[in-house]
Design a protein around this motif. Structure first.
Motif, short mmCIF file in Angstrom:
data_model
loop_
_atom_site.label_atom_id
_atom_site.label_comp_id
_atom_site.label_asym_id
_atom_site.label_seq_id
_atom_site.Cartn_x
_atom_site.Cartn_y
_atom_site.Cartn_z
N ASN A 199 0.86 -1.17 0.00
CA ASN A 199 0.00 0.00 0.00
C ASN A 199 0.90 1.23 0.00
N TYR A 200 0.36 2.36 -0.44
CA TYR A 200 1.18 3.56 -0.56
C TYR A 200 0.32 4.80 -0.32
N ALA A 201 1.00 5.93 -0.14
CA ALA A 201 0.30 7.19 0.05
C ALA A 201 0.00 7.80 -1.31
N PRO A 202 -1.29 7.90 -1.68
CA PRO A 202 -1.63 8.48 -2.99
C PRO A 202 -1.46 9.99 -2.97
N SER A 203 -0.28 10.44 -3.36
CA SER A 203 0.06 11.85 -3.33
C SER A 203 0.62 12.27 -4.67
N SER A 204 0.24 13.44 -5.14
CA SER A 204 0.72 13.92 -6.43
C SER A 204 2.23 14.11 -6.39
N GLY A 205 2.88 13.74 -7.48
CA GLY A 205 4.32 13.90 -7.57
C GLY A 205 5.11 12.68 -7.14
N ASP A 206 4.46 11.76 -6.41
CA ASP A 206 5.14 10.54 -5.99
C ASP A 206 4.99 9.45 -7.05
N ASP A 207 5.94 8.55 -7.07
CA ASP A 207 5.92 7.45 -8.04
C ASP A 207 6.14 6.13 -7.33
N PRO A 208 5.10 5.56 -6.70
CA PRO A 208 5.27 4.27 -6.02
C PRO A 208 5.55 3.18 -7.04
N THR A 209 6.75 2.68 -7.05
CA THR A 209 7.14 1.71 -8.07
C THR A 209 7.64 0.41 -7.45
N ILE A 210 7.45 -0.68 -8.20
CA ILE A 210 8.02 -1.97 -7.85
C ILE A 210 8.85 -2.45 -9.03
N ALA A 211 9.89 -3.21 -8.76
CA ALA A 211 10.75 -3.69 -9.83
C ALA A 211 11.31 -5.06 -9.48
N ALA A 212 11.40 -5.93 -10.48
CA ALA A 212 12.05 -7.22 -10.33
C ALA A 212 13.54 -7.05 -10.64
N LEU A 213 14.38 -7.72 -9.85
CA LEU A 213 15.83 -7.57 -9.99
C LEU A 213 16.48 -8.90 -10.38
N ASP A 214 17.57 -8.81 -11.15
CA ASP A 214 18.30 -10.02 -11.51
C ASP A 214 19.32 -10.35 -10.43
N ILE A 215 20.19 -11.33 -10.69
CA ILE A 215 21.13 -11.81 -9.69
C ILE A 215 22.14 -10.75 -9.27
N ASN A 216 22.35 -9.75 -10.14
CA ASN A 216 23.29 -8.66 -9.83
C ASN A 216 22.60 -7.42 -9.29
N GLY A 217 21.29 -7.50 -9.07
CA GLY A 217 20.55 -6.36 -8.56
C GLY A 217 20.11 -5.38 -9.63
N ASN A 218 20.26 -5.75 -10.90
CA ASN A 218 19.82 -4.90 -11.99
C ASN A 218 18.31 -5.06 -12.22
N VAL A 219 17.67 -3.98 -12.66
CA VAL A 219 16.22 -4.00 -12.88
C VAL A 219 15.89 -4.77 -14.15
N LEU A 220 15.02 -5.78 -14.00
CA LEU A 220 14.52 -6.53 -15.14
C LEU A 220 13.24 -5.90 -15.68
N GLU A 221 12.33 -5.59 -14.78
CA GLU A 221 11.05 -4.99 -15.13
C GLU A 221 10.63 -4.07 -13.99
N ALA A 222 10.00 -2.95 -14.32
CA ALA A 222 9.53 -2.02 -13.29
C ALA A 222 8.14 -1.52 -13.65
N TYR A 223 7.32 -1.27 -12.63
CA TYR A 223 5.97 -0.78 -12.84
C TYR A 223 5.65 0.31 -11.81
#
Length: 226
Positions: free
Chosen positions: A120-144
């Motif tokens: 859950n997140y605070a619905p506030s203008s200007g914020d970008d609540p994002t989630i991302a899957a990471l690979d074995i090195n911590g690099n972003v595979l996909e983000a939403y």
């Protein structure tokens, strides 16, 4: 020219077939990825941390960025407000970013094709609540971006979370990143640890069920005796 065009199309098709496909998932029905185990942090208070701390099979860290407390993230229990999306506390156990900036990272040693948790997140203008899957090195595979791709709305709710995750057709997800807002992550829809002591209402239903089962057994014994 036509042969060249056909070869180019075939090459593009081969590349797209070889690329791993990903999608945002918004339900834990059929989910096969890991759970977020916050056992041990249900001690009634916040544990402020930048990490690393152990959270189940993951190591949790927090990016060093400006936040309200100056102490990173909160792991545990305590009062936390998310504006229109309600408030959190009581028995809820969660990881919370203590500020709108930066990210929290959950990194593990096991590869999954799906990974997701309750958020859950605070619905506030200007914020970008994002989630991302990471690979074995911590690099972003996909983000939403949850605010645009899968909004969460729990007006005035208390300890209400919604499942959000990422699935891929290859088991290459080793970790998860979340942030860009006042954002909470937890393991269940209410934030309570699974397998806890039943609430009084649950106990009453269980006792009623046991009583019904006992009455049925007694009736069966009487009919057999007859």
């Amino acid at each position: 020219m036509r042969i060249r065009t056909m070869l180019a199309a075939a090459a593009a098709l081969a590349l797209s077939a070889g690329a791993s496909q990903a999608a945002l998932i918004t339900t834990d029905v059929g989910y096969t990825g890991p759970d977020l185990d916050l056992s041990g942090y249900d001690n009634g208070s916040y544990n402020f941390t930048y990490g690393p701390v152990t959270v189940g099979e993951f190591t949790f860290t927090r990016s060093n960025t400006t936040n309200n407390s100056g102490q990173g993230a909160v792991v545990g229990q305590g009062g936390y407000g998310l504006l229109a999306n309600g408030s959190f506390g009581g028995d809820a156990v969660y990881i919370g970013l203590d500020g709108p900036g930066g990210f929290g990272f959950l990194l593990g040693d096991i590869a999954y094709s799906q990974m997701g948790f309750f958020f859950n997140y605070a619905p506030s203008s200007g914020d970008d609540p994002t989630i991302a899957a990471l690979d074995i090195n911590g690099n972003v595979l996909e983000a939403y971006n949850l605010a645009t791709d899968a909004p969460i709305s729990t007006p005035g709710g208390f300890n209400e979370f919604r499942f959000r995750g990422i699935t891929r057709d290859t088991a290459d997800i080793y970790g998860f990143r979340f942030g860009g807002s006042y954002l909470l992550a937890t393991g269940t829809a209410t934030g309570e640890l699974p397998g806890g002591i039943p609430e009084p209402g649950t106990w009453a239903l269980m006792i009623l069920g046991f009583g019904s089962a006992g009455a049925m057994l007694r009736r069966r014994r009487i009919s057999f005796a007859a």
